[in-house]
Enzyme design. Structure first.
Site, PDB file in Angstrom:
ATOM      1  N   ARG A  10     -25.317  29.768 -64.389  1.00 29.61           N
ATOM      2  CA  ARG A  10     -26.709  29.333 -64.215  1.00 29.61           C
ATOM      3  C   ARG A  10     -27.623  30.509 -64.518  1.00 29.61           C
ATOM      4  NH1 ARG A  10     -26.618  24.794 -60.470  1.00 29.61           N
ATOM      5  NH2 ARG A  10     -24.895  23.592 -61.319  1.00 29.61           N
ATOM      6  N   GLN A  69     -16.887  26.378 -59.492  1.00 32.15           N
ATOM      7  CA  GLN A  69     -17.133  25.050 -58.968  1.00 32.15           C
ATOM      8  C   GLN A  69     -15.858  24.260 -59.043  1.00 32.15           C
ATOM      9  OE1 GLN A  69     -19.823  22.627 -61.208  1.00 32.15           O
ATOM     10  NE2 GLN A  69     -21.471  22.890 -59.753  1.00 32.15           N
ATOM     11  N   VAL A 104     -24.644  10.116 -61.537  1.00 35.06           N
ATOM     12  CA  VAL A 104     -24.131   9.193 -60.523  1.00 35.06           C
ATOM     13  C   VAL A 104     -25.244   8.258 -60.061  1.00 35.06           C
ATOM     14  CG1 VAL A 104     -22.213  10.580 -59.618  1.00 35.06           C
ATOM     15  CG2 VAL A 104     -24.526  10.944 -58.740  1.00 35.06           C
ATOM     16  N   ALA A 130     -17.500  10.590 -58.087  1.00 34.53           N
ATOM     17  CA  ALA A 130     -17.406  11.983 -58.532  1.00 34.53           C
ATOM     18  C   ALA A 130     -18.049  12.826 -57.446  1.00 34.53           C
ATOM     19  CB  ALA A 130     -18.151  12.169 -59.847  1.00 34.53           C
ATOM     20  N   TRP A 164     -30.824  22.252 -63.844  1.00 35.31           N
ATOM     21  CA  TRP A 164     -29.807  23.217 -64.268  1.00 35.31           C
ATOM     22  C   TRP A 164     -30.430  24.259 -65.188  1.00 35.31           C
ATOM     23  CZ3 TRP A 164     -29.185  17.981 -63.941  1.00 35.31           C
ATOM     24  CH2 TRP A 164     -28.208  17.539 -63.027  1.00 35.31           C
ATOM     25  N   HIS A 210     -22.115  23.308 -65.121  1.00 34.61           N
ATOM     26  CA  HIS A 210     -21.312  22.661 -64.081  1.00 34.61           C
ATOM     27  C   HIS A 210     -19.978  22.300 -64.718  1.00 34.61           C
ATOM     28  CE1 HIS A 210     -24.061  19.019 -65.318  1.00 34.61           C
ATOM     29  NE2 HIS A 210     -23.426  19.524 -66.333  1.00 34.61           N
TER      30      HIS A 210
END
Lengths: 633, 234
Positions: B101, B115, B160, B202, B59, B75
């Site tokens: 970004r 997003q 995740v 997610a 990122w 995000h």
């Protein structure tokens, strides 16, 4: 990471599947493949190895291991070549900070002849985008790309006292790197030094002072392991990022050091040995060895998380494909994690390994149940309400950039000097937008351009949602816009049921909605917004940047009932150059007849239209009108 | 004669956000939101992206001037963090919003874009990767207006485990459309949810990207020019 197909083949006795098949297997089970490039009789994969696998897969060996699992291929047994060393080390290695220099192994080799690399080595390196330097430098590079362990080689005659010290730099120290840049060192940085001077920035870049050149005969090989955070900080601070720093900052296992030392020693001896070669023993300083980790998993764990039906026997088969060492007690497997698999630290990590080899593409799909109670988001509710009301009055919605030249909140690293700040108001962009669009008003088919934005602004520390509304007609006085905006204000008041504080300036009205929302209650549902799915048939058509040509046409028809038919006829006969639906600009009735006047806008997507070309179209349109027994005025 | 009453046009990105709202509220998901100026803690640390970890490179970040380490969220995942801290499972949210970004812009990259992420947390075994697949297929089929099939491929996002890329078969081609996975146990415990008891999924995707796929828009930047010749097409 560039991976050569031919290089991968060296890890297997049987012939590999085709590059296409490998691409498919790796993408579905392991990594994203950015590209596969043909290079002579080789194919080169660009494998996107993400940080979770950068510990063990930034190498041909890592990818070969992965491929052996997902393609069910046996890895060739690696032959261990014995190194005939002298039995003593002849170098003194001192590690001053074992927290950041986790392992340091150094070996002296004397009486080499450093020449150019043989063709096979040059080809291998070139295939994966590396430049050949000389046999020793190439060997170090090759072994790193092969097994993932960065290696550095010093010219031993340029190292004072045959001593290697891994220590933090002293304030004020400098080093000239191999590429000739002078870098200031700080006490944060780990360096490799001899008794007099820095030789290298540990894990990041070698120094010019002990460079291996064609004349070099004696070398010291460094195979070491450095702390990832230390390397990352140092590499950022000196502004050097390369294959070595990348591997260290991703954390690699110090357990891999002896193997890599054996590989590099063998390769250098193969390439550059003379009859008088003297290979000394490696001096290996390894203070805190890497602890062993065990992680358990069962088939139930896998199906609980992934929702796939998997049996104990399947789990066992997959663990075997990995060649993991494990014990089994009832349905639970306890895996001794291989030292290079630093990504496996808990059950979920093993579930991932099992799931992806089993195949995520085999995940069943559980259709969700419609229903359930959601909480209403006030901002979404009222913003949508306002948006609907504005759309109803002919206002179109725009989105502008948050970055502007002036504001209250400043970005440390702006993308451009006129985008240093976050906007604190929406109005200026709405104004720009009005001017910009009013030049296209004919094409848009409007007399007055109307736009609005609902978006976040940054006022001091506070983030607010604003709405800004503007209307403009070219040539009009600003008073006309004001009238328009007054209507908007009363509309907002009506929709929200509260008086809103509006700032009207230079033709644009702006409201701080956050303040308004605070005073409003949260409704129970979104139902009265009557939201439905957006139309499925909208498709983008490129905007033409060629100028428009305007033509007006007035037609006598017998009654108002003819209007729709007339418009269809005009549209059809005008053809592709007609840029938008005919716009009715005047209606006039006399003696039982009606006259409709239309404005037609012509534009080509390919060129500037000539008057004559439009005349031809207009002739055709008029002809069709006459054929329909109507009269062109 | 006076001009005919014109109806204004909704921005294509708003169309997508509204579709997300319509489809997901029907499934009992709440819309959640958070600020665009975020703390490093919410944007990175609590999401299992520690400082000096190479994963941070995934990122490119705009940092803000000032004493505090604040940034423009990269995000909408910090919305999940905030929501999980304040609510107890079961949880179902979607979080549409603007993100930033630090990168050069071109036809497929913007320094700001939209997003939305989805999060569902429930008792262990109640919300699995199979539910994730079902929900994504349901959403995308409704959104794109035809039955689509989703496919998972292994990937990595620090928050995740496992992490997957989601491809969608649309008009005969596999399109990479989302990132997803099962919420990392560390993230759950970071926000005060017991990972021994709960699990969840997610997912996240670009609203601009969805609009581009659905409407055939070739350049992400078109959305931010304020040009009604573009907007009035939707």
């Amino acid at each position: 990471m560039k991976i050569s197909y031919k290089w991968l083949q060296t890890y297997f006795d049987e012939a590999l599947p085709s590059p296409e098949k490998i691409e498919e297997l790796l993408s579905l089970h392991s990594f994203e493949i950015e590209s596969v490039e043909r290079r002579g009789d080789d194919s080169v994969f660009d494998v996107d190895v993400l940080p979770n696998r950068a510990h063990d897969c930034l190498s041909h060996r890592g990818i070969a291991k992965e491929l052996s699992v997902v393609a069910k291929l046996s890895l060739k047994k690696r032959e261990k070549k014995e190194i005939k060393d002298i039995g003593r080390s002849a170098i003194k290695v001192t590690v001053e900070d074992a927290d950041i220099c986790r392992r340091y192994s150094a070996r002296l080799i004397r009486n080499l002849a450093v020449g150019p690399s043989p063709d096979w080595l040059k080809e291998r390196l070139e295939a994966v985008g590396q430049r050949s330097v000389n046999a020793v430098v190439d060997a170090a590079n090759y072994v790193m790309l092969d097994c993932g362990q960065p290696i550095h080689v010093f010219d031993a005659q340029k190292v004072s006292d045959q001593s290697i010290i891994a220590r933090r730099a002293v304030a004020g120290e400098q080093i000239t790197t191999l590429s000739g840049e002078v870098k200031d060192l700080t006490t944060e940085m780990l360096i490799i030094a001899d008794s007099e001077k820095p030789l290298a920035i540990a894990g990041v870049k070698g120094g010019k002072g002990a460079e291996v050149v064609e004349q070099t005969t004696d070398i010291i090989i460094e195979v070491a392991n450095f702390d990832p955070i230390s390397v990352r900080k140092t590499s950022r601070a000196v502004g050097i990022q390369n294959d070595s720093s990348k591997r260290f900052e991703n954390n690699i296992s110090p357990e891999s050091v002896p193997d890599a030392m054996a590989d590099i020693t063998n390769l250098i001896c193969l390439l550059s040995a003379t009859e008088k070669i003297e290979i000394y023993a490696a001096e290996d300083v390894y203070m805190h060895s890497q602890p062993e980790v065990a992680v358990s998993v069962s088939a139930l764990d896998v199906s609980t998380l992934l929702g796939i039906a998997i049996e104990t026997v399947d789990v066992k088969a997959i663990l075997d494909r990995f060649a993991f060492m494990y014990t089994q007690k009832d349905d639970v497997f306890t895996v001794t994690v291989p030292h290079d698999r630093l990504d496996i630290r808990q059950t979920e990590d093993l579930i991932e390994e099992i799931g992806r080899v089993y195949g995520y593409q085999n995940t069943p799909s559980v259709t969700p149940v419609v229903g359930g109670v959601y909480k209403v988001d006030k901002q979404f509710y009222y913003s949508t309400k306002i948006r609907k009301a504005l759309i109803g009055c002919g206002y179109s919605e725009v989105y502008a950039y948050s970055f502007v030249a002036e504001g209250g909140v400043e970005v440390k690293n702006p993308i451009a000097s006129d985008k240093k700040f976050l906007r604190r108001t929406l109005a200026p962009k709405i104004r720009e937008c009005l001017v910009q669009n009013s030049t296209n008003s004919e094409l848009l088919g409007v007399d007055m351009v109307r736009v609005f934005e609902i978006g976040e602004v940054f006022v001091g520390e506070e983030e607010q949602v604003h709405v800004a509304v503007g209307a403009m007609r070219l040539g009009d006085k600003k008073e006309v816009w004001k009238e328009e905006l007054k209507q908007v204000v009363s509309l907002l008041t009506e929709e929200l049921g509260v008086t809103v504080e509006v700032k009207i300036e230079d033709g644009v009205a702006e409201v701080n909605l956050s303040a308004v929302f605070e005073a409003l209650s949260t409704p129970a549902t979104y139902d009265d917004l009557e939201l439905t799915l957006s139309p499925q048939n909208s498709k983008y058509t490129p905007v033409s940047f060629f100028p428009v040509v305007l033509r007006d046409i007035s037609v006598w028809v017998s009654s108002e009932a003819d209007r729709e038919q007339l418009e269809m006829l005009i549209t059809k006969s005008a053809g592709d150059l007609l840029a938008r639906a005919p716009r009715l600009v005047d209606t006039y009735a006399k003696d039982g007849r009606v006259s409709y006047a239309y404005r037609l806008v012509f534009q080509s997507s390919k060129k500037t239209l000539l008057d004559e070309e439009v005349n031809v179209v207009m002739k055709r349109v008029e002809q069709k009108i006459i054929e329909s027994n109507w009269e062109v005025r | 004669m006076k001009e005919q009453t014109n109806i204004g046009h909704i921005h294509p990105l708003t169309h997508v956000i509204n579709d997300v709202a319509v489809i997901f509220t029907e499934l009992g998901f709440s819309i959640a939101r958070g600020p665009q100026i975020e703390t490093e803690e919410n944007n990175f640390d609590l999401l299992n992206i520690p400082d000096f970890h190479p994963a941070r490179d995934m990122w490119d970040t705009f940092w803000l001037k000032g004493d505090m380490k604040t940034l423009l969220r990269t995000h909408t995942s910090p919305v999940q963090v905030r929501y999980m801290k304040e609510h107890t499972p079961p949880l179902r949210i979607v979080s549409p919003g603007k993100v930033y970004r630090y990168e050069a812009t071109d036809a497929t990259h913007e320094a700001q874009f939209y997003q939305f992420e989805g999060l569902m947390v429930d008792k262990k075994g109640e919300v699995t990767m199979a539910h994730l697949k079902g929900i994504l297929e349901y959403f995308l089929s409704k959104f794109l207006g035809e039955k689509v099939e989703a496919r998972f491929r292994p990937s990595f996002f620090p928050f995740v485990e496992p992490g997957v890329e989601v491809d969608v078969r649309f008009k005969g081609k596999w399109l990479e459309l989302l990132g997803a996975g099962m919420v990392h146990p560390k993230v759950l415990s970071n926000v005060g949810i017991n990972p021994e008891e709960y699990q969840g999924f997610a997912f996240g995707t670009g609203i601009d990207r969805l609009a581009m796929v659905k409407y055939g828009i070739p350049d992400v930047r078109l959305s931010y020019q304020g040009d009604l010749r573009f907007i009035n097409q939707f």
